[in-house]
Design an enzyme around this catalytic site. Structure first.
Site, PDB file in Angstrom:
ATOM      1  N   HIS A 277      -4.969  13.697  -2.677  1.00  0.00           N
ATOM      2  CA  HIS A 277      -5.682  13.107  -1.546  1.00  0.00           C
ATOM      3  C   HIS A 277      -6.137  14.242  -0.636  1.00  0.00           C
ATOM      4  CE1 HIS A 277      -6.348  10.068   1.698  1.00  0.00           C
ATOM      5  NE2 HIS A 277      -6.024  11.089   2.474  1.00  0.00           N
TER       6      HIS A 277
ATOM      7  N   ASP B 252      -8.867  15.249   2.833  1.00  0.00           N
ATOM      8  CA  ASP B 252      -9.751  14.794   3.910  1.00  0.00           C
ATOM      9  C   ASP B 252     -10.807  15.833   4.279  1.00  0.00           C
ATOM     10  OD1 ASP B 252      -9.121  12.100   5.239  1.00  0.00           O
ATOM     11  OD2 ASP B 252      -7.123  12.922   4.933  1.00  0.00           O
TER      12      ASP B 252
ATOM     13  N   GLU C 174     -10.627   5.226   3.261  1.00  0.00           N
ATOM     14  CA  GLU C 174      -9.331   5.203   3.952  1.00  0.00           C
ATOM     15  C   GLU C 174      -9.400   4.245   5.141  1.00  0.00           C
ATOM     16  OE1 GLU C 174      -5.854   8.354   5.319  1.00  0.00           O
ATOM     17  OE2 GLU C 174      -7.862   9.080   4.847  1.00  0.00           O
TER      18      GLU C 174
ATOM     19  N   HIS D 211      -5.643   1.240   8.206  1.00  0.00           N
ATOM     20  CA  HIS D 211      -5.302   2.581   8.694  1.00  0.00           C
ATOM     21  C   HIS D 211      -4.458   2.374   9.943  1.00  0.00           C
ATOM     22  CE1 HIS D 211      -5.799   6.792  10.044  1.00  0.00           C
ATOM     23  NE2 HIS D 211      -5.817   7.020   8.739  1.00  0.00           N
TER      24      HIS D 211
ATOM     25  N   HIS E 172      -0.475   3.740   4.927  1.00  0.00           N
ATOM     26  CA  HIS E 172      -0.871   3.266   6.257  1.00  0.00           C
ATOM     27  C   HIS E 172      -0.626   1.771   6.463  1.00  0.00           C
ATOM     28  CE1 HIS E 172      -2.670   6.963   7.819  1.00  0.00           C
ATOM     29  NE2 HIS E 172      -3.257   7.122   6.638  1.00  0.00           N
TER      30      HIS E 172
ATOM     31  N   HIS F 143      -0.765   8.957   0.012  1.00  0.00           N
ATOM     32  CA  HIS F 143      -0.221  10.100   0.763  1.00  0.00           C
ATOM     33  C   HIS F 143       0.891   9.598   1.696  1.00  0.00           C
ATOM     34  CE1 HIS F 143      -3.577   8.396   2.977  1.00  0.00           C
ATOM     35  NE2 HIS F 143      -3.288   9.062   4.072  1.00  0.00           N
TER      36      HIS F 143
ATOM     37  N   ASP G 221      -2.396  15.564   1.390  1.00  0.00           N
ATOM     38  CA  ASP G 221      -3.096  15.215   2.632  1.00  0.00           C
ATOM     39  C   ASP G 221      -3.637  16.435   3.368  1.00  0.00           C
ATOM     40  OD1 ASP G 221      -4.187  13.421   4.405  1.00  0.00           O
ATOM     41  OD2 ASP G 221      -2.388  13.215   5.631  1.00  0.00           O
TER      42      ASP G 221
END
Length: 392
Positions: free
Chosen positions: A35, A37, A137, A164, A190, A211, A278
């Protein structure tokens, strides 16, 4: 030369050589899926203008192409994340823009390749490319619209987390079925624990925590408690490296991360574990896992803890591929046309088009003029006048 393991045991030179060989084989045969970002940081620092950055070397990030190569990474699940402040506003537009930057990044750089299937992942590996998977996400990105979700699938999205840090106005429990029908992986990172438990009980397809780490090892609400892990449905929990999710100590190291792997393996087996990391989504990482080039050091730690080469290969890639394959197998060729009821959305900014109300049957004015009393009188006067002028 001697190597010291985390438990302060002494490893002989011969064992050290075996570990190094096993590490090399594990990484070469099973490049990792993670994962990441990076897209969020591209928006934050460069407004998604790829011409303003060279992704081969980006010192302000933990991710760039050179370090992905150094870490033997050949697949990334790039997260498309839109902050919850956009909910019921422009979340869909922002999500589309984030999908756009991932797609451009993965087509403009020859080292990357956008993939949407298990076979695509395998093909990318054979071509020595870094495969790009797209994951949304947060369920707020679809703006309570399942047709929007279907369009995201057509754009290449293959995974979505249900929530989230904000709640959705609709019940998420029915969404996993829609995702499964499309062939998208359900991501429970989440989500609230009760929600995660309900999904695990009802979902026919395996799910992932993309994650998240072990709550037993580190009591953080974003981690997953044992009672939920024991409800496994053939899915995978991919361990997060964020320091706050690893330990409450001021400093964390690779050994602390490995503790999460050991506990989950003992509880539900190595076949249920992956690596989430992450990077770019968190700000603080354990010492020795500072960026994407450091994955081999974690694998070495696990090998020192008597993880087998096959177990390591599966946490790197095999377990995720198994989940992805089953999700593909259970998907339908014809996705459902179900929609979230307007009553659940309750969005004052939502325009709802409804069919027009049927009109009452009324006679036209001309018809009334011909058949009503006044109409007959007017007709008679007209005839008299016409005859008068004809006589003149």
């Amino acid at each position: 030369m001697k190597m010291i393991c985390s438990e302060s045991c002494i490893i002989s030179p011969l064992v050290s050589i075996i570990i190094i060989i096993s590490l090399s084989l594990s990484l070469s045969l099973t490049p990792p899926v993670r994962h990441n970002d990076l897209a969020l940081q591209l928006r934050r620092f460069y407004n998604n203008e790829l011409s303003q950055v060279d992704l081969h070397n980006v010192t302000k990030f933990a991710t760039d192409i050179n370090r992905l190569r150094a870490g033997h990474v050949q697949a990334q699940m790039f997260a498309v994340y839109v902050m919850c402040g956009a909910q019921e506003k422009d979340a869909v537009r922002l999500t589309l823009e984030q999908i756009d930057v991932v797609r451009r990044m993965c087509t403009e750089y020859q080292e990357f390749e956008l993939v949407t299937s298990v076979q695509g992942l395998r093909n990318s590996e054979m071509k020595h490319k870094i495969a790009c998977l797209i994951s949304i996400e947060g369920g707020h990105s679809i703006d309570s619209s399942l047709p929007t979700l279907r369009m995201f699938y057509l754009l290449g999205v293959r995974s979505m987390s249900l929530t989230h840090s904000c709640n959705t106005p609709w019940k998420v429990i029915g969404l996993p079925q829609m995702l499964s029908e499309l062939g998208m992986i359900v991501d429970l990172s989440h989500t609230a624990w009760d929600t995660a438990s309900a999904v695990l009980k009802h979902s026919k397809a395996p799910v992932i925590f993309s994650h998240s780490s072990s709550y037993f090892i580190c009591h953080h609400h974003r981690n997953v408690p044992d009672w939920i892990l024991l409800e496994k449905n053939r899915g995978v929990i991919m361990v997060n490296f964020h320091r706050n999710f690893i330990t409450f100590r001021d400093k964390a190291n690779i050994s602390h991360v490995a503790d999460h792997f050991d506990h989950i393996k003992k509880l539900i087996g190595a076949e249920s574990i992956g690596i989430g990391a992450d990077f770019e989504g968190a700000v603080s990482f354990p010492q020795g896992l500072d960026d994407v080039s450091k994955y081999p050091d974690l694998i070495q730690e696990l090998l020192q803890r008597n993880w087998t080469e096959n177990e390591v290969a599966n946490i790197l890639r095999g377990n995720f591929l198994r989940v992805f394959e089953e999700v593909e197998r259970l998907s339908l060729n014809q996705p459902s046309e179900v929609q979230i009821p307007v009553e659940e959305v309750q969005n004052p900014c939502r325009l709802v088009l409804r069919p027009p109300k049927p009109k009452e049957h009324r006679q036209s004015s001309s018809s009334r003029a011909h058949h009503g009393p006044k109409g007959l009188l007017i007709l008679a006067i007209g005839l008299l006048l016409s005859s008068f002028f004809m006589d003149e």
